[in-house]
Design a protein around this motif. Structure first.
Motif, PDB file in Angstrom:
ATOM      1  N   THR A  23     -23.004  42.457  10.502  1.00 44.62           N
ATOM      2  CA  THR A  23     -23.062  43.546  11.087  1.00 44.62           C
ATOM      3  C   THR A  23     -23.229  43.214  12.705  1.00 44.62           C
ATOM      4  O   THR A  23     -22.631  43.642  13.477  1.00 44.62           O
ATOM      5  N   ALA A  24     -23.846  42.050  12.918  1.00 44.98           N
ATOM      6  CA  ALA A  24     -24.155  41.699  14.539  1.00 44.98           C
ATOM      7  C   ALA A  24     -22.778  41.130  14.699  1.00 44.98           C
ATOM      8  O   ALA A  24     -22.194  41.460  15.895  1.00 44.98           O
ATOM      9  N   ALA A  25     -22.014  40.473  13.873  1.00 47.43           N
ATOM     10  CA  ALA A  25     -20.789  39.826  14.327  1.00 47.43           C
ATOM     11  C   ALA A  25     -19.923  40.933  14.619  1.00 47.43           C
ATOM     12  O   ALA A  25     -19.111  40.826  15.631  1.00 47.43           O
ATOM     13  N   GLY A  26     -19.875  41.886  13.827  1.00 49.41           N
ATOM     14  CA  GLY A  26     -18.935  43.012  13.867  1.00 49.41           C
ATOM     15  C   GLY A  26     -18.995  43.891  15.340  1.00 49.41           C
ATOM     16  O   GLY A  26     -18.239  44.156  15.972  1.00 49.41           O
ATOM     17  N   ALA A  27     -20.411  44.121  15.700  1.00 48.24           N
ATOM     18  CA  ALA A  27     -20.860  44.666  16.861  1.00 48.24           C
ATOM     19  C   ALA A  27     -20.239  43.659  17.931  1.00 48.24           C
ATOM     20  O   ALA A  27     -19.864  44.529  19.123  1.00 48.24           O
ATOM     21  N   ALA A  28     -20.698  42.543  17.893  1.00 42.60           N
ATOM     22  CA  ALA A  28     -20.299  41.722  19.001  1.00 42.60           C
ATOM     23  C   ALA A  28     -18.702  41.639  19.320  1.00 42.60           C
ATOM     24  O   ALA A  28     -18.214  41.665  20.434  1.00 42.60           O
ATOM     25  N   VAL A  29     -17.953  41.620  18.316  1.00 42.96           N
ATOM     26  CA  VAL A  29     -16.412  41.681  18.380  1.00 42.96           C
ATOM     27  C   VAL A  29     -16.022  43.033  18.895  1.00 42.96           C
ATOM     28  O   VAL A  29     -14.993  43.303  19.973  1.00 42.96           O
ATOM     29  N   LEU A  30     -16.481  44.343  18.569  1.00 45.31           N
ATOM     30  CA  LEU A  30     -16.242  45.252  18.870  1.00 45.31           C
ATOM     31  C   LEU A  30     -16.613  45.544  20.219  1.00 45.31           C
ATOM     32  O   LEU A  30     -15.914  46.235  21.103  1.00 45.31           O
ATOM     33  N   GLY A  31     -17.733  45.180  20.699  1.00 44.72           N
ATOM     34  CA  GLY A  31     -18.206  45.028  22.009  1.00 44.72           C
ATOM     35  C   GLY A  31     -17.474  44.434  23.090  1.00 44.72           C
ATOM     36  O   GLY A  31     -17.154  44.988  24.029  1.00 44.72           O
ATOM     37  N   ALA A  32     -16.773  43.203  22.626  1.00 42.78           N
ATOM     38  CA  ALA A  32     -16.167  42.523  23.465  1.00 42.78           C
ATOM     39  C   ALA A  32     -15.003  43.230  23.728  1.00 42.78           C
ATOM     40  O   ALA A  32     -14.309  43.129  24.915  1.00 42.78           O
ATOM     41  N   GLY A  33     -14.171  43.991  22.661  1.00 42.90           N
ATOM     42  CA  GLY A  33     -12.913  44.366  22.758  1.00 42.90           C
ATOM     43  C   GLY A  33     -12.961  45.672  23.703  1.00 42.90           C
ATOM     44  O   GLY A  33     -12.245  45.852  24.622  1.00 42.90           O
ATOM     45  N   ALA A  34     -14.084  46.574  23.580  1.00 44.29           N
ATOM     46  CA  ALA A  34     -14.224  47.685  24.437  1.00 44.29           C
ATOM     47  C   ALA A  34     -14.567  47.215  25.869  1.00 44.29           C
ATOM     48  O   ALA A  34     -14.187  47.990  26.713  1.00 44.29           O
ATOM     49  N   ALA A  35     -15.346  46.059  26.211  1.00 50.83           N
ATOM     50  CA  ALA A  35     -15.412  45.551  27.438  1.00 50.83           C
ATOM     51  C   ALA A  35     -14.210  45.159  28.031  1.00 50.83           C
ATOM     52  O   ALA A  35     -14.068  45.673  29.221  1.00 50.83           O
ATOM     53  N   ALA A  36     -13.348  44.452  27.331  1.00 48.04           N
ATOM     54  CA  ALA A  36     -11.974  43.962  27.943  1.00 48.04           C
ATOM     55  C   ALA A  36     -11.270  45.074  28.263  1.00 48.04           C
ATOM     56  O   ALA A  36     -10.298  45.120  28.841  1.00 48.04           O
TER      57      ALA A  36
END
Length: 134
Positions: A23-36
């Motif tokens: 869950t933490a890894a998925g949130a980090a990936v999605l958060g990085a994609g949204a920030a980019a």
């Protein structure tokens, strides 16, 4: 129950930790994609001119064509999956004859379906679907 006989569940803790890690890894990936995606840069121009010149007639004709070609073959599907089998419950009919008149029965209505007919073969709905769908 004695302390030494108590069942131990090490898998539950392991599965919980693995789930939280995913869950933490998925949130980090999605958060990085949204920030980019939200990063300031060159703005993409919207084609405002092409949006105002949409041909509604052509769009409607295309949508209708897609629906008719997608739904059209459904009018040829067999309505009763048990038609022409010995276990078809719709094949039962009842009839009567009064004096010398022509016999009347329920088979007049159900034969279209029990003989393996489709929507296009029905007396009233068939011609109607042929007019509406190709």
């Amino acid at each position: 129950m004695a302390r030494h006989a108590e069942p131990k569940a090490p898998r539950r803790g392991l599965l919980l930790k693995a789930g939280l890690g995913l869950t933490a890894a998925g949130a980090a990936v999605l958060g990085a994609g949204a920030a980019a995606q939200a990063a300031p840069g060159a703005a993409v121009p919207l084609p405002v001119d092409s949006l105002t010149r949409t041909d509604a007639g052509a769009a409607g004709a295309g949508a209708l064509s897609g629906v008719t070609h997608g739904v059209g073959p459904l009018t040829r599907l067999q309505l009763d999956p048990l038609a022409n089998t010995g276990v078809d419950p719709l094949a039962n009919g009842i009839g009567t004859q009064i004096a010398d008149f022509k016999p009347v029965g329920t088979n007049l209505l159900t034969d279209h379906v029990t003989k393996g007919g489709a929507v296009a073969d029905l007396p009233v709905a068939g011609p109607l679907t042929q007019k509406l769908l190709p």
